[in-house]
Design an enzyme around this catalytic site. Sequence first.
Site, PDB file in Angstrom:
ATOM      1  N   LYS A 144       0.831  -1.203   0.000  1.00  0.00           N
ATOM      2  CA  LYS A 144       0.000   0.000   0.000  1.00  0.00           C
ATOM      3  C   LYS A 144       0.869   1.257   0.000  1.00  0.00           C
ATOM      4  O   LYS A 144       1.892   1.316   0.688  1.00  0.00           O
ATOM      5  CB  LYS A 144      -0.918  -0.023   1.229  1.00  0.00           C
ATOM      6  CG  LYS A 144      -1.935   1.111   1.291  1.00  0.00           C
ATOM      7  CD  LYS A 144      -2.829   0.942   2.507  1.00  0.00           C
ATOM      8  CE  LYS A 144      -3.849   2.049   2.638  1.00  0.00           C
ATOM      9  NZ  LYS A 144      -4.717   1.876   3.825  1.00  0.00           N
ATOM     10  N   SER A 182      -9.417   1.897   3.045  1.00  0.00           N
ATOM     11  CA  SER A 182      -8.507   2.659   2.217  1.00  0.00           C
ATOM     12  C   SER A 182      -7.435   1.819   1.529  1.00  0.00           C
ATOM     13  O   SER A 182      -6.690   2.329   0.698  1.00  0.00           O
ATOM     14  CB  SER A 182      -7.824   3.741   3.065  1.00  0.00           C
ATOM     15  OG  SER A 182      -7.011   3.152   4.073  1.00  0.00           O
ATOM     16  N   SER A 231      -9.980  -0.294   7.092  1.00  0.00           N
ATOM     17  CA  SER A 231      -9.315  -0.100   5.801  1.00  0.00           C
ATOM     18  C   SER A 231      -8.639  -1.318   5.210  1.00  0.00           C
ATOM     19  O   SER A 231      -8.265  -1.315   4.046  1.00  0.00           O
ATOM     20  CB  SER A 231      -8.300   1.040   5.902  1.00  0.00           C
ATOM     21  OG  SER A 231      -8.956   2.269   6.038  1.00  0.00           O
TER      22      SER A 231
END
Length: 475
Positions: free
Chosen positions: A88, A163, A187
Amino acid sequence: MSGYRELGVDEYESLSAVQLGRRVATGELSPVQLAECALELARAAEPALNAYAAFMPERALRDAAEREAEARDGRVRGPLHGVPIASKDNIAIAGETLGKGSLTSSDAPQPTSSPFAARLLDAGAVIIGRTTTPEFGWKGTGISPRTGVSRNPWDVTRNTGGSSAGSGATVASGAVPIATGTDAGGSVRIPAAFCGVVGLKPTLGAIPVWPGTVNENLSHAGPLARTVADARAVFELARGADPRDPQSAFSTAVPAEPGRVHRVGVVRAPFGIEPSDEVGRVFDDSLRLLRDSGVAEFVEVELPAELPRRIFESLWVTGRGYGFHELIREHGDIMDPGLARLGALAEEYTLPGFLGALVDRRAFNAAFFALFDDLDLLLTPTMPITAFAADAEVPPGGEADAQLPWITWTPYTYPFNITGQPAITIPTHLRPGALPVGLQLVGPWAHDQRVLDVAERFEAVLAPTHETRVARAAR
Protein backbone atom coordinates in the site's frame (compact mmCIF):
# COMPACT_ATOMS: atom_id res chain seq x y z
CA MET A 1 14.85 -20.51 -16.30
CA SER A 2 16.92 -23.65 -16.78
CA GLY A 3 15.94 -26.34 -14.28
CA TYR A 4 12.70 -24.64 -13.26
CA ARG A 5 9.23 -25.86 -14.14
CA GLU A 6 7.06 -23.59 -16.24
CA LEU A 7 4.12 -22.19 -14.31
CA GLY A 8 0.86 -21.39 -16.09
CA VAL A 9 -1.30 -18.42 -15.12
CA ASP A 10 -4.17 -20.58 -13.87
CA GLU A 11 -1.87 -22.54 -11.60
CA TYR A 12 -0.17 -19.38 -10.34
CA GLU A 13 -3.55 -17.91 -9.41
CA SER A 14 -4.66 -21.11 -7.67
CA LEU A 15 -1.64 -21.39 -5.36
CA SER A 16 -1.35 -19.58 -2.06
CA ALA A 17 1.69 -17.48 -1.24
CA VAL A 18 2.84 -20.15 1.20
CA GLN A 19 2.56 -22.83 -1.49
CA LEU A 20 4.50 -20.69 -3.95
CA GLY A 21 7.17 -20.11 -1.32
CA ARG A 22 7.53 -23.85 -0.68
CA ARG A 23 8.04 -24.49 -4.38
CA VAL A 24 10.67 -21.78 -4.56
CA ALA A 25 12.43 -23.35 -1.59
CA THR A 26 12.49 -26.80 -3.22
CA GLY A 27 13.88 -25.38 -6.47
CA GLU A 28 10.72 -26.10 -8.45
CA LEU A 29 9.77 -22.49 -9.19
CA SER A 30 11.81 -19.45 -10.19
CA PRO A 31 11.31 -16.20 -8.25
CA VAL A 32 12.11 -14.31 -11.46
CA GLN A 33 9.35 -16.17 -13.29
CA LEU A 34 6.94 -15.44 -10.45
CA ALA A 35 7.78 -11.72 -10.49
CA GLU A 36 7.38 -11.59 -14.27
CA CYS A 37 4.03 -13.36 -14.03
CA ALA A 38 2.79 -11.02 -11.29
CA LEU A 39 3.86 -7.90 -13.18
CA GLU A 40 2.27 -9.15 -16.40
CA LEU A 41 -1.06 -9.93 -14.70
CA ALA A 42 -1.09 -6.67 -12.74
CA ARG A 43 -0.31 -4.56 -15.79
CA ALA A 44 -2.92 -6.36 -17.89
CA ALA A 45 -5.62 -5.62 -15.30
CA GLU A 46 -4.47 -2.08 -14.63
CA PRO A 47 -6.40 -0.16 -17.29
CA ALA A 48 -9.63 -1.53 -15.84
CA LEU A 49 -8.75 -1.59 -12.13
CA ASN A 50 -6.36 1.31 -11.45
CA ALA A 51 -5.01 -0.65 -8.48
CA TYR A 52 -1.42 0.66 -8.56
CA ALA A 53 0.05 4.04 -7.76
CA ALA A 54 3.28 2.81 -9.35
CA PHE A 55 4.97 -0.39 -10.47
CA MET A 56 8.53 -1.24 -9.43
CA PRO A 57 9.60 -3.61 -12.25
CA GLU A 58 13.35 -3.02 -12.25
CA ARG A 59 13.62 -3.36 -8.49
CA ALA A 60 11.25 -6.33 -8.39
CA LEU A 61 13.17 -8.27 -11.04
CA ARG A 62 16.50 -7.43 -9.42
CA ASP A 63 15.25 -8.57 -6.01
CA ALA A 64 13.74 -11.70 -7.57
CA ALA A 65 17.05 -12.58 -9.21
CA GLU A 66 18.82 -12.20 -5.85
CA ARG A 67 16.23 -14.38 -4.10
CA GLU A 68 16.63 -16.95 -6.88
CA ALA A 69 20.39 -17.09 -6.41
CA GLU A 70 19.95 -17.44 -2.66
CA ALA A 71 17.46 -20.29 -3.06
CA ARG A 72 19.86 -22.11 -5.39
CA ASP A 73 22.49 -21.87 -2.65
CA GLY A 74 20.06 -23.20 -0.07
CA ARG A 75 19.70 -19.83 1.66
CA VAL A 76 15.92 -19.48 1.98
CA ARG A 77 14.97 -16.57 4.20
CA GLY A 78 11.45 -17.65 5.12
CA PRO A 79 8.08 -18.95 3.88
CA LEU A 80 7.58 -16.06 1.44
CA HIS A 81 11.08 -16.23 -0.09
CA GLY A 82 10.81 -15.14 -3.73
CA VAL A 83 7.03 -14.61 -3.58
CA PRO A 84 5.68 -11.48 -5.34
CA ILE A 85 3.60 -9.12 -3.23
CA ALA A 86 2.32 -5.53 -3.43
CA SER A 87 2.49 -2.75 -0.83
CA LYS A 88 0.00 0.00 0.00
CA ASP A 89 1.24 3.46 -0.93
CA ASN A 90 1.24 4.73 2.64
CA ILE A 91 3.90 2.25 3.76
CA ALA A 92 7.41 3.57 3.14
CA ILE A 93 9.88 1.60 1.01
CA ALA A 94 13.45 2.91 1.03
CA GLY A 95 14.36 4.36 -2.35
CA GLU A 96 10.74 4.68 -3.53
CA THR A 97 8.24 7.53 -3.59
CA LEU A 98 5.54 7.56 -0.90
CA GLY A 99 2.45 9.10 -2.47
CA LYS A 100 -0.22 8.43 0.18
CA GLY A 101 -2.88 9.23 -2.42
CA SER A 102 -2.15 12.96 -2.13
CA LEU A 103 -1.02 15.60 -4.61
CA THR A 104 0.70 17.28 -1.67
CA SER A 105 3.17 14.41 -1.22
CA SER A 106 6.79 14.75 -2.30
CA ASP A 107 8.14 12.58 -5.10
CA ALA A 108 11.49 12.27 -3.31
CA PRO A 109 12.62 8.71 -2.53
CA GLN A 110 12.07 7.55 1.02
CA PRO A 111 15.27 7.20 3.05
CA THR A 112 13.98 4.37 5.26
CA SER A 113 11.44 1.55 4.95
CA SER A 114 8.53 1.17 7.34
CA PRO A 115 8.91 -1.86 9.64
CA PHE A 116 6.10 -3.67 7.81
CA ALA A 117 7.78 -3.41 4.41
CA ALA A 118 11.30 -3.89 5.75
CA ARG A 119 10.47 -7.12 7.57
CA LEU A 120 8.76 -8.66 4.54
CA LEU A 121 11.63 -7.64 2.25
CA ASP A 122 14.16 -9.03 4.73
CA ALA A 123 12.17 -12.28 4.75
CA GLY A 124 12.58 -12.62 0.98
CA ALA A 125 9.30 -11.28 -0.41
CA VAL A 126 9.48 -9.35 -3.69
CA ILE A 127 7.43 -6.13 -3.93
CA ILE A 128 6.22 -5.49 -7.49
CA GLY A 129 4.50 -2.14 -6.89
CA ARG A 130 2.71 0.31 -4.62
CA THR A 131 -1.09 0.12 -4.44
CA THR A 132 -3.62 2.93 -4.40
CA THR A 133 -5.16 4.56 -1.35
CA PRO A 134 -7.49 7.53 -0.80
CA GLU A 135 -5.70 10.62 0.43
CA PHE A 136 -3.79 9.74 3.62
CA GLY A 137 -6.07 6.70 3.95
CA TRP A 138 -8.76 8.91 5.44
CA LYS A 139 -11.89 7.13 4.14
CA GLY A 140 -13.41 3.81 3.11
CA THR A 141 -13.51 4.17 -0.68
CA GLY A 142 -10.87 3.89 -3.39
CA ILE A 143 -10.91 7.47 -4.72
CA SER A 144 -7.97 9.86 -4.41
CA PRO A 145 -6.78 13.16 -5.94
CA ARG A 146 -3.45 11.55 -6.86
CA THR A 147 -4.56 8.32 -8.54
CA GLY A 148 -8.26 8.69 -9.31
CA VAL A 149 -10.80 5.88 -8.93
CA SER A 150 -9.83 2.28 -8.19
CA ARG A 151 -12.26 -0.42 -9.31
CA ASN A 152 -13.41 -3.84 -8.15
CA PRO A 153 -12.22 -6.85 -10.20
CA TRP A 154 -15.58 -8.62 -9.77
CA ASP A 155 -17.41 -5.72 -11.42
CA VAL A 156 -15.39 -2.72 -12.55
CA THR A 157 -18.37 -0.42 -12.14
CA ARG A 158 -18.20 -1.14 -8.39
CA ASN A 159 -16.16 0.13 -5.46
CA THR A 160 -13.05 -1.61 -4.14
CA GLY A 161 -13.63 -0.26 -0.67
CA GLY A 162 -10.77 1.45 1.09
CA SER A 163 -8.51 2.66 2.22
CA SER A 164 -6.37 -0.33 1.17
CA ALA A 165 -8.16 -0.05 -2.15
CA GLY A 166 -5.56 -1.18 -4.66
CA SER A 167 -4.34 -3.92 -2.32
CA GLY A 168 -7.78 -5.52 -2.26
CA ALA A 169 -8.19 -5.18 -6.01
CA THR A 170 -4.83 -6.62 -7.02
CA VAL A 171 -5.09 -9.65 -4.72
CA ALA A 172 -8.63 -10.32 -5.97
CA SER A 173 -7.50 -10.01 -9.58
CA GLY A 174 -4.97 -12.82 -9.06
CA ALA A 175 -1.90 -10.69 -9.76
CA VAL A 176 -0.32 -11.17 -6.32
CA PRO A 177 -1.22 -13.49 -3.46
CA ILE A 178 -0.52 -10.87 -0.78
CA ALA A 179 -0.63 -7.10 -0.42
CA THR A 180 0.03 -4.98 2.64
CA GLY A 181 -2.59 -2.68 4.11
CA THR A 182 -3.42 -0.45 7.04
CA ASP A 183 -6.67 -0.32 9.01
CA ALA A 184 -7.80 2.53 11.27
CA GLY A 185 -11.54 2.07 10.77
CA GLY A 186 -11.85 -0.95 8.51
CA SER A 187 -9.31 -0.10 5.80
CA VAL A 188 -8.09 -3.70 5.45
CA ARG A 189 -11.40 -5.42 6.09
CA ILE A 190 -13.63 -3.21 3.90
CA PRO A 191 -11.72 -3.80 0.63
CA ALA A 192 -11.08 -7.43 1.55
CA ALA A 193 -14.83 -7.98 1.97
CA PHE A 194 -15.80 -6.01 -1.14
CA CYS A 195 -13.13 -7.75 -3.25
CA GLY A 196 -13.56 -11.27 -1.87
CA VAL A 197 -10.18 -11.88 -0.21
CA VAL A 198 -8.85 -12.44 3.31
CA GLY A 199 -8.06 -9.34 5.35
CA LEU A 200 -6.40 -9.37 8.79
CA LYS A 201 -6.37 -6.49 11.28
CA PRO A 202 -4.07 -7.71 14.05
CA THR A 203 -4.21 -6.46 17.62
CA LEU A 204 -3.27 -2.78 17.84
CA GLY A 205 0.54 -2.51 17.71
CA ALA A 206 1.17 -6.16 16.83
CA ILE A 207 2.64 -5.04 13.50
CA PRO A 208 4.37 -1.69 14.09
CA VAL A 209 3.06 1.38 12.28
CA TRP A 210 5.76 3.88 11.33
CA PRO A 211 5.87 6.65 10.26
CA GLY A 212 3.14 7.41 12.79
CA THR A 213 -0.34 8.56 11.87
CA VAL A 214 -2.57 11.33 13.21
CA ASN A 215 -4.87 8.62 14.59
CA GLU A 216 -2.22 6.26 15.92
CA ASN A 217 -4.44 4.85 18.68
CA LEU A 218 -6.76 3.50 15.97
CA SER A 219 -4.21 2.50 13.33
CA HIS A 220 -3.32 -1.13 12.64
CA ALA A 221 -1.21 -2.68 9.87
CA GLY A 222 -2.09 -6.01 8.28
CA PRO A 223 -2.25 -8.09 5.11
CA LEU A 224 -4.83 -8.75 2.41
CA ALA A 225 -4.29 -12.24 1.04
CA ARG A 226 -5.55 -15.22 -0.92
CA THR A 227 -5.76 -17.45 2.14
CA VAL A 228 -5.70 -17.33 5.91
CA ALA A 229 -2.40 -19.23 5.84
CA ASP A 230 -0.92 -16.41 3.77
CA ALA A 231 -2.20 -13.81 6.24
CA ARG A 232 -0.69 -15.85 9.08
CA ALA A 233 2.68 -15.98 7.32
CA VAL A 234 2.73 -12.19 6.97
CA PHE A 235 1.68 -11.73 10.59
CA GLU A 236 4.45 -14.01 11.87
CA LEU A 237 7.09 -12.29 9.76
CA ALA A 238 6.02 -8.70 10.45
CA ARG A 239 4.89 -8.74 14.09
CA GLY A 240 6.96 -7.62 17.04
CA ALA A 241 8.01 -4.46 18.80
CA ASP A 242 9.77 -1.55 17.12
CA PRO A 243 10.84 1.47 19.21
CA ARG A 244 9.51 3.88 16.56
CA ASP A 245 5.96 2.71 17.36
CA PRO A 246 5.52 2.81 21.16
CA GLN A 247 2.21 0.93 20.86
CA SER A 248 4.09 -2.08 19.53
CA ALA A 249 5.76 -2.53 22.93
CA PHE A 250 2.48 -4.05 24.13
CA SER A 251 2.16 -6.50 21.25
CA THR A 252 2.87 -9.74 23.12
CA ALA A 253 0.75 -12.48 21.53
CA VAL A 254 -1.13 -15.20 23.37
CA PRO A 255 0.00 -18.67 22.13
CA ALA A 256 -2.19 -20.82 19.91
CA GLU A 257 -4.59 -23.33 21.46
CA PRO A 258 -4.38 -26.47 19.29
CA GLY A 259 -7.39 -28.76 19.27
CA ARG A 260 -9.66 -26.49 21.26
CA VAL A 261 -13.32 -26.18 20.23
CA HIS A 262 -14.09 -22.49 20.52
CA ARG A 263 -17.26 -20.79 21.68
CA VAL A 264 -18.28 -18.26 19.02
CA GLY A 265 -20.86 -15.54 19.63
CA VAL A 266 -22.99 -14.84 16.57
CA VAL A 267 -24.34 -11.36 15.81
CA ARG A 268 -26.20 -11.18 12.51
CA ALA A 269 -27.09 -7.48 12.83
CA PRO A 270 -24.38 -5.77 14.91
CA PHE A 271 -25.55 -2.74 16.87
CA GLY A 272 -29.09 -3.35 15.60
CA ILE A 273 -28.12 -2.52 12.01
CA GLU A 274 -29.56 -5.12 9.66
CA PRO A 275 -27.43 -6.25 6.71
CA SER A 276 -28.83 -6.09 3.19
CA ASP A 277 -30.96 -9.00 2.05
CA GLU A 278 -28.08 -10.44 0.01
CA VAL A 279 -25.53 -10.15 2.83
CA GLY A 280 -28.01 -11.52 5.34
CA ARG A 281 -28.82 -14.52 3.16
CA VAL A 282 -25.16 -15.36 2.58
CA PHE A 283 -24.39 -14.92 6.29
CA ASP A 284 -27.23 -17.27 7.24
CA ASP A 285 -26.22 -19.88 4.65
CA SER A 286 -22.59 -19.72 5.76
CA LEU A 287 -23.50 -20.02 9.42
CA ARG A 288 -25.63 -23.10 8.63
CA LEU A 289 -22.65 -24.76 6.94
CA LEU A 290 -20.37 -23.88 9.84
CA ARG A 291 -22.83 -25.17 12.43
CA ASP A 292 -23.29 -28.43 10.51
CA SER A 293 -19.52 -28.92 10.29
CA GLY A 294 -19.02 -28.92 14.05
CA VAL A 295 -16.04 -26.62 13.62
CA ALA A 296 -17.03 -24.52 16.64
CA GLU A 297 -19.78 -24.01 19.21
CA PHE A 298 -22.09 -21.18 18.14
CA VAL A 299 -24.31 -19.10 20.42
CA GLU A 300 -26.47 -16.08 19.64
CA VAL A 301 -25.36 -13.03 21.65
CA GLU A 302 -26.25 -9.38 22.15
CA LEU A 303 -23.56 -6.74 21.90
CA PRO A 304 -22.91 -4.96 25.21
CA ALA A 305 -22.89 -1.37 23.92
CA GLU A 306 -24.44 0.94 21.36
CA LEU A 307 -22.80 1.86 18.05
CA PRO A 308 -19.85 4.13 19.01
CA ARG A 309 -20.30 6.56 16.15
CA ARG A 310 -19.86 9.71 18.28
CA ILE A 311 -16.69 8.31 19.85
CA PHE A 312 -15.15 7.50 16.50
CA GLU A 313 -16.16 10.83 14.96
CA SER A 314 -14.56 12.70 17.86
CA LEU A 315 -11.28 10.82 17.48
CA TRP A 316 -11.20 10.83 13.68
CA VAL A 317 -12.35 14.40 12.96
CA THR A 318 -10.04 15.97 15.51
CA GLY A 319 -7.11 13.72 14.63
CA ARG A 320 -7.35 14.35 10.90
CA GLY A 321 -8.59 17.93 11.13
CA TYR A 322 -5.85 19.14 13.48
CA GLY A 323 -3.23 16.68 12.21
CA PHE A 324 -3.50 18.03 8.67
CA HIS A 325 -4.41 21.60 9.67
CA GLU A 326 -1.42 23.28 8.04
CA LEU A 327 -1.67 21.15 4.92
CA ILE A 328 -5.37 21.92 4.58
CA ARG A 329 -4.73 25.64 5.09
CA GLU A 330 -2.01 25.74 2.43
CA HIS A 331 -3.20 23.13 -0.09
CA GLY A 332 -6.86 22.46 0.63
CA ASP A 333 -7.78 23.37 -2.94
CA ILE A 334 -5.98 20.29 -4.32
CA MET A 335 -6.96 17.90 -1.53
CA ASP A 336 -9.91 15.55 -1.20
CA PRO A 337 -12.80 17.93 -0.33
CA GLY A 338 -14.08 15.58 2.37
CA LEU A 339 -10.68 15.52 4.09
CA ALA A 340 -10.16 19.27 3.71
CA ARG A 341 -13.56 19.84 5.33
CA LEU A 342 -12.34 18.17 8.53
CA GLY A 343 -10.14 21.17 9.31
CA ALA A 344 -13.14 23.36 10.03
CA LEU A 345 -15.13 20.55 11.64
CA ALA A 346 -12.31 19.84 14.09
CA GLU A 347 -12.50 23.40 15.39
CA GLU A 348 -16.12 22.83 16.42
CA TYR A 349 -15.04 20.29 19.04
CA THR A 350 -14.52 21.54 22.58
CA LEU A 351 -11.94 20.13 24.95
CA PRO A 352 -14.63 18.88 27.39
CA GLY A 353 -16.43 17.23 24.49
CA PHE A 354 -13.27 15.49 23.29
CA LEU A 355 -12.34 14.34 26.79
CA GLY A 356 -15.88 13.05 27.19
CA ALA A 357 -15.38 10.92 24.08
CA LEU A 358 -12.24 9.43 25.66
CA VAL A 359 -14.20 8.55 28.78
CA ASP A 360 -16.89 6.94 26.63
CA ARG A 361 -14.22 5.04 24.73
CA ARG A 362 -12.91 3.56 27.96
CA ALA A 363 -16.43 2.38 28.89
CA PHE A 364 -17.02 0.97 25.40
CA ASN A 365 -13.73 -0.94 25.44
CA ALA A 366 -14.38 -2.29 28.93
CA ALA A 367 -17.77 -3.62 27.83
CA PHE A 368 -16.33 -5.38 24.81
CA PHE A 369 -13.35 -6.79 26.67
CA ALA A 370 -15.77 -8.24 29.24
CA LEU A 371 -17.84 -9.82 26.45
CA PHE A 372 -14.96 -12.25 25.92
CA ASP A 373 -15.12 -13.52 29.47
CA ASP A 374 -17.80 -15.92 28.19
CA LEU A 375 -16.86 -16.07 24.51
CA ASP A 376 -13.77 -17.02 22.58
CA LEU A 377 -14.66 -15.13 19.40
CA LEU A 378 -17.36 -13.00 17.83
CA LEU A 379 -18.79 -13.67 14.34
CA THR A 380 -20.50 -10.93 12.30
CA PRO A 381 -20.88 -9.95 8.67
CA THR A 382 -17.91 -7.78 7.74
CA MET A 383 -20.02 -5.27 5.85
CA PRO A 384 -23.80 -4.69 5.83
CA ILE A 385 -23.74 -4.22 2.06
CA THR A 386 -21.87 -5.37 -1.04
CA ALA A 387 -19.76 -3.07 -3.21
CA PHE A 388 -21.55 -0.02 -4.60
CA ALA A 389 -20.65 2.37 -7.45
CA ALA A 390 -16.92 2.91 -7.92
CA ASP A 391 -17.13 6.70 -8.12
CA ALA A 392 -19.54 7.13 -5.19
CA GLU A 393 -18.67 7.99 -1.59
CA VAL A 394 -21.82 6.43 -0.12
CA PRO A 395 -24.27 3.79 -1.35
CA PRO A 396 -27.69 4.84 -2.67
CA GLY A 397 -29.61 6.56 0.12
CA GLY A 398 -26.44 7.01 2.19
CA GLU A 399 -25.53 9.95 4.43
CA ALA A 400 -23.44 11.96 1.98
CA ASP A 401 -23.55 15.07 4.22
CA ALA A 402 -22.37 13.36 7.41
CA GLN A 403 -19.14 14.50 9.08
CA LEU A 404 -17.61 11.16 8.03
CA PRO A 405 -19.80 9.76 5.24
CA TRP A 406 -17.81 6.52 5.04
CA ILE A 407 -18.51 5.41 8.62
CA THR A 408 -22.26 5.56 7.97
CA TRP A 409 -21.97 2.40 5.83
CA THR A 410 -19.16 0.63 7.75
CA PRO A 411 -20.74 0.12 11.19
CA TYR A 412 -19.39 -3.40 11.64
CA THR A 413 -15.69 -2.55 11.23
CA TYR A 414 -14.69 0.70 12.93
CA PRO A 415 -15.90 -0.28 16.45
CA PHE A 416 -13.05 -2.79 16.61
CA ASN A 417 -10.50 -0.09 15.89
CA ILE A 418 -11.80 1.69 18.96
CA THR A 419 -11.17 -1.47 21.01
CA GLY A 420 -7.94 -2.42 19.21
CA GLN A 421 -8.93 -6.10 19.13
CA PRO A 422 -7.81 -8.47 16.35
CA ALA A 423 -10.31 -9.05 13.55
CA ILE A 424 -10.23 -10.92 10.26
CA THR A 425 -12.57 -11.09 7.28
CA ILE A 426 -12.80 -14.21 5.13
CA PRO A 427 -14.76 -14.49 1.87
CA THR A 428 -17.76 -16.75 1.54
CA HIS A 429 -20.02 -17.91 -1.32
CA LEU A 430 -18.10 -16.33 -4.20
CA ARG A 431 -20.35 -17.24 -7.12
CA PRO A 432 -20.01 -16.07 -10.72
CA GLY A 433 -22.19 -13.03 -11.21
CA ALA A 434 -22.46 -12.30 -7.48
CA LEU A 435 -20.55 -9.72 -5.49
CA PRO A 436 -18.38 -10.94 -2.61
CA VAL A 437 -19.54 -11.09 0.99
CA GLY A 438 -17.20 -11.36 3.98
CA LEU A 439 -17.51 -12.93 7.43
CA GLN A 440 -15.75 -11.12 10.28
CA LEU A 441 -14.20 -12.89 13.25
CA VAL A 442 -13.18 -10.75 16.23
CA GLY A 443 -11.07 -12.00 19.11
CA PRO A 444 -9.87 -10.80 22.51
CA TRP A 445 -6.88 -8.48 22.72
CA ALA A 446 -3.62 -10.28 21.75
CA HIS A 447 -5.41 -13.49 20.70
CA ASP A 448 -4.38 -13.12 17.06
CA GLN A 449 -3.45 -16.80 16.83
CA ARG A 450 -6.92 -17.81 17.97
CA VAL A 451 -8.48 -15.58 15.32
CA LEU A 452 -6.24 -17.06 12.63
CA ASP A 453 -6.76 -20.66 13.77
CA VAL A 454 -10.55 -20.44 13.74
CA ALA A 455 -10.60 -18.43 10.51
CA GLU A 456 -8.56 -21.17 8.87
CA ARG A 457 -11.06 -23.79 10.03
CA PHE A 458 -13.96 -21.70 8.76
CA GLU A 459 -12.15 -21.18 5.46
CA ALA A 460 -11.81 -24.95 5.00
CA VAL A 461 -15.57 -25.37 5.45
CA LEU A 462 -16.60 -22.48 3.21
CA ALA A 463 -13.99 -22.71 0.43
CA PRO A 464 -15.74 -25.59 -1.40
CA THR A 465 -18.77 -23.29 -1.89
CA HIS A 466 -16.65 -20.93 -4.00
CA GLU A 467 -17.30 -21.71 -7.65
CA THR A 468 -14.45 -19.48 -8.74
CA ARG A 469 -11.43 -18.14 -6.91
CA VAL A 470 -10.13 -15.29 -9.03
CA ALA A 471 -12.11 -12.30 -10.18
CA ARG A 472 -11.85 -12.03 -13.95
CA ALA A 473 -14.07 -9.09 -14.88
CA ALA A 474 -11.01 -6.96 -15.60
CA ARG A 475 -9.66 -9.27 -18.29
